[in-house]
Design a protein around this motif. Structure first.
Motif, PDB file in Angstrom:
ATOM      1  N   ILE A  63      42.313  49.069  66.640  1.00 24.85           N
ATOM      2  CA  ILE A  63      43.644  48.761  67.168  1.00 24.85           C
ATOM      3  C   ILE A  63      43.568  48.492  68.663  1.00 24.85           C
ATOM      4  O   ILE A  63      44.202  47.550  69.170  1.00 24.85           O
ATOM      5  CB  ILE A  63      44.627  49.907  66.849  1.00 24.85           C
ATOM      6  N   ILE A  64      42.785  49.283  69.380  1.00 27.61           N
ATOM      7  CA  ILE A  64      42.579  49.052  70.806  1.00 27.61           C
ATOM      8  C   ILE A  64      42.008  47.653  71.038  1.00 27.61           C
ATOM      9  O   ILE A  64      42.476  46.901  71.912  1.00 27.61           O
ATOM     10  CB  ILE A  64      41.634  50.113  71.397  1.00 27.61           C
ATOM     11  N   ASP A  65      41.007  47.290  70.262  1.00 28.36           N
ATOM     12  CA  ASP A  65      40.388  45.960  70.408  1.00 28.36           C
ATOM     13  C   ASP A  65      41.394  44.850  70.124  1.00 28.36           C
ATOM     14  O   ASP A  65      41.389  43.802  70.797  1.00 28.36           O
ATOM     15  CB  ASP A  65      39.185  45.830  69.471  1.00 28.36           C
ATOM     16  N   PHE A  66      42.266  45.065  69.128  1.00 32.62           N
ATOM     17  CA  PHE A  66      43.276  44.062  68.818  1.00 32.62           C
ATOM     18  C   PHE A  66      44.232  43.882  69.993  1.00 32.62           C
ATOM     19  O   PHE A  66      44.606  42.758  70.339  1.00 32.62           O
ATOM     20  CB  PHE A  66      44.057  44.457  67.562  1.00 32.62           C
ATOM     21  N   TYR A  67      44.624  44.986  70.625  1.00 30.56           N
ATOM     22  CA  TYR A  67      45.568  44.885  71.739  1.00 30.56           C
ATOM     23  C   TYR A  67      44.946  44.279  72.995  1.00 30.56           C
ATOM     24  O   TYR A  67      45.675  43.787  73.868  1.00 30.56           O
ATOM     25  CB  TYR A  67      46.236  46.232  72.016  1.00 30.56           C
ATOM     26  N   LYS A  68      43.651  44.265  73.065  1.00 37.82           N
ATOM     27  CA  LYS A  68      43.005  43.505  74.135  1.00 37.82           C
ATOM     28  C   LYS A  68      43.284  42.015  73.938  1.00 37.82           C
ATOM     29  O   LYS A  68      43.492  41.276  74.903  1.00 37.82           O
ATOM     30  CB  LYS A  68      41.499  43.767  74.138  1.00 37.82           C
ATOM     31  N   GLN A  69      43.315  41.581  72.660  1.00 36.34           N
ATOM     32  CA  GLN A  69      43.651  40.191  72.349  1.00 36.34           C
ATOM     33  C   GLN A  69      45.127  39.917  72.609  1.00 36.34           C
ATOM     34  O   GLN A  69      45.498  38.826  73.054  1.00 36.34           O
ATOM     35  CB  GLN A  69      43.304  39.892  70.898  1.00 36.34           C
ATOM     36  N   VAL A  70      45.993  40.914  72.329  1.00 37.87           N
ATOM     37  CA  VAL A  70      47.420  40.761  72.617  1.00 37.87           C
ATOM     38  C   VAL A  70      47.627  40.579  74.117  1.00 37.87           C
ATOM     39  O   VAL A  70      48.388  39.702  74.552  1.00 37.87           O
ATOM     40  CB  VAL A  70      48.219  41.985  72.106  1.00 37.87           C
ATOM     41  N   LYS A  71      46.945  41.394  74.908  1.00 36.81           N
ATOM     42  CA  LYS A  71      47.053  41.281  76.372  1.00 36.81           C
ATOM     43  C   LYS A  71      46.632  39.891  76.838  1.00 36.81           C
ATOM     44  O   LYS A  71      47.279  39.280  77.699  1.00 36.81           O
ATOM     45  CB  LYS A  71      46.167  42.345  77.034  1.00 36.81           C
ATOM     46  N   GLU A  72      45.584  39.366  76.248  1.00 42.79           N
ATOM     47  CA  GLU A  72      45.116  38.025  76.609  1.00 42.79           C
ATOM     48  C   GLU A  72      46.152  36.977  76.218  1.00 42.79           C
ATOM     49  O   GLU A  72      46.402  36.023  76.968  1.00 42.79           O
ATOM     50  CB  GLU A  72      43.781  37.737  75.922  1.00 42.79           C
ATOM     51  N   ALA A  73      46.768  37.155  75.040  1.00 45.45           N
ATOM     52  CA  ALA A  73      47.791  36.206  74.580  1.00 45.45           C
ATOM     53  C   ALA A  73      49.014  36.219  75.492  1.00 45.45           C
ATOM     54  O   ALA A  73      49.724  35.218  75.603  1.00 45.45           O
ATOM     55  CB  ALA A  73      48.203  36.532  73.145  1.00 45.45           C
ATOM     56  N   LEU A  74      49.262  37.338  76.150  1.00 47.70           N
ATOM     57  CA  LEU A  74      50.412  37.471  77.052  1.00 47.70           C
ATOM     58  C   LEU A  74      50.077  37.095  78.492  1.00 47.70           C
ATOM     59  O   LEU A  74      50.944  37.226  79.365  1.00 47.70           O
ATOM     60  CB  LEU A  74      50.940  38.908  77.014  1.00 47.70           C
ATOM     61  N   SER A  75      48.874  36.630  78.725  1.00 44.59           N
ATOM     62  CA  SER A  75      48.445  36.284  80.082  1.00 44.59           C
ATOM     63  C   SER A  75      49.387  35.263  80.709  1.00 44.59           C
ATOM     64  O   SER A  75      49.754  34.253  80.094  1.00 44.59           O
ATOM     65  CB  SER A  75      47.019  35.714  80.039  1.00 44.59           C
ATOM     66  N   GLY A  76      49.809  35.534  81.936  1.00 41.83           N
ATOM     67  CA  GLY A  76      50.690  34.624  82.659  1.00 41.83           C
ATOM     68  C   GLY A  76      52.163  34.836  82.407  1.00 41.83           C
ATOM     69  O   GLY A  76      53.003  34.198  83.041  1.00 41.83           O
TER      70      GLY A  76
END
Length: 254
Positions: A150-163
């Motif tokens: 789940i932590i690894d998935f939210y790293k991708q969420v953070k990237e998707a929210l970049s900017g």
């Protein structure tokens, strides 16, 4: 700015959404079941062919369905829980087209969630439980994901929210049992019959997570909530540094 209001059930998310809406009158509050560009709770997510078939099947309420439908890429989103109808079986039928509760594969679930976060560009929104609650619950209870997954998935969420401009306001609960008791009373009918809690227990007890561990009942549910809150706060700290604020549930200065 956009605000994500998060926390356990009964932590006061709806109240905080209301207070923020009253303070920032130009902002739009988006709650569960509403059309949201990022969250699909209580909404059907279908391709065009399935959507057309639904309109034919429920032709008597076609106009109501169309009013609560929104096109997104090659899919249609139907806010079916917002449709008031006495058509037998309608809500139960459309429930099968939600993405939660193991209704889509783990890979498909992640692809949908990440794509919608990536494609969203908005401002002045107040989102109720749109970044953690439903997603984390599904990943724990129906996908049997470990905390690290789940932590690894939210790293991708953070990237998707970049900017994108956003703040997560997390309502931390120190007394989970008391909050659950309060919400049990609040979500009862005028005769005192509990409406929410039996459904919550059925949802938890029948989840793959509970069955695999051989657990059930209120004590197990409370332990799950304790674990989920700890995990969500860890996600905030490790991944969303600078984009979150922890508030004491029902005891904060707006």
């Amino acid at each position: 700015m956009n605000y994500f209001i998060e926390g356990l059930q009964g932590s006061g998310k709806s109240t905080l959404v209301r207070k923020l809406s009253e303070k920032y009158t130009d902002y739009m509050a988006i709650c569960e079941g509403d059309y949201s560009p990022i969250e699909l709770a209580w909404c059907a997510y279908v391709d065009k062919a399935t959507y057309d078939a639904i309109l034919v099947k429920y032709n008597t309420i076609r106009s109501e369905i169309e009013k609560m439908s929104f096109k997104e890429d090659d899919h249609m989103i139907i806010c079916y829980t917002k449709i008031i109808t006495d058509v037998l079986g309608f809500h139960k039928d459309l429930e099968q087209y939600e993405i939660y509760n193991g209704r889509v594969s783990k890979a498909r679930f992640r692809e949908i969630v990440l794509r919608r976060f990536q494609n969203w560009y908005g401002d002045e929104n107040i989102f109720e439980c749109s970044i953690f609650q439903n997603i984390v619950e599904d990943m724990i209870l129906f996908q049997n994901c470990s905390d690290e997954e789940i932590i690894d998935f939210y790293k991708q969420v953070k990237e998707a929210l970049s900017g994108k401009k956003y703040q997560i306001l997390y309502l931390k609960t120190d007394d989970i049992p008391s909050n659950i008791n309060i919400i049990r009373k609040e979500r009862s009918d005028d005769k005192g019959n509990e409406m929410w809690f039996p459904l919550m227990m059925q949802y938890f007890d029948n989840s793959p997570y509970a069955k695999e561990k051989g657990i059930s009942g209120l004590a197990a549910l409370l332990e799950h909530f304790k674990h989920r809150q700890k995990l969500e706060l860890r996600i905030c700290k490790e991944i969303f540094e600078g984009n979150y604020k922890v508030l004491c549930s029902k005891n904060y200065d707006l």
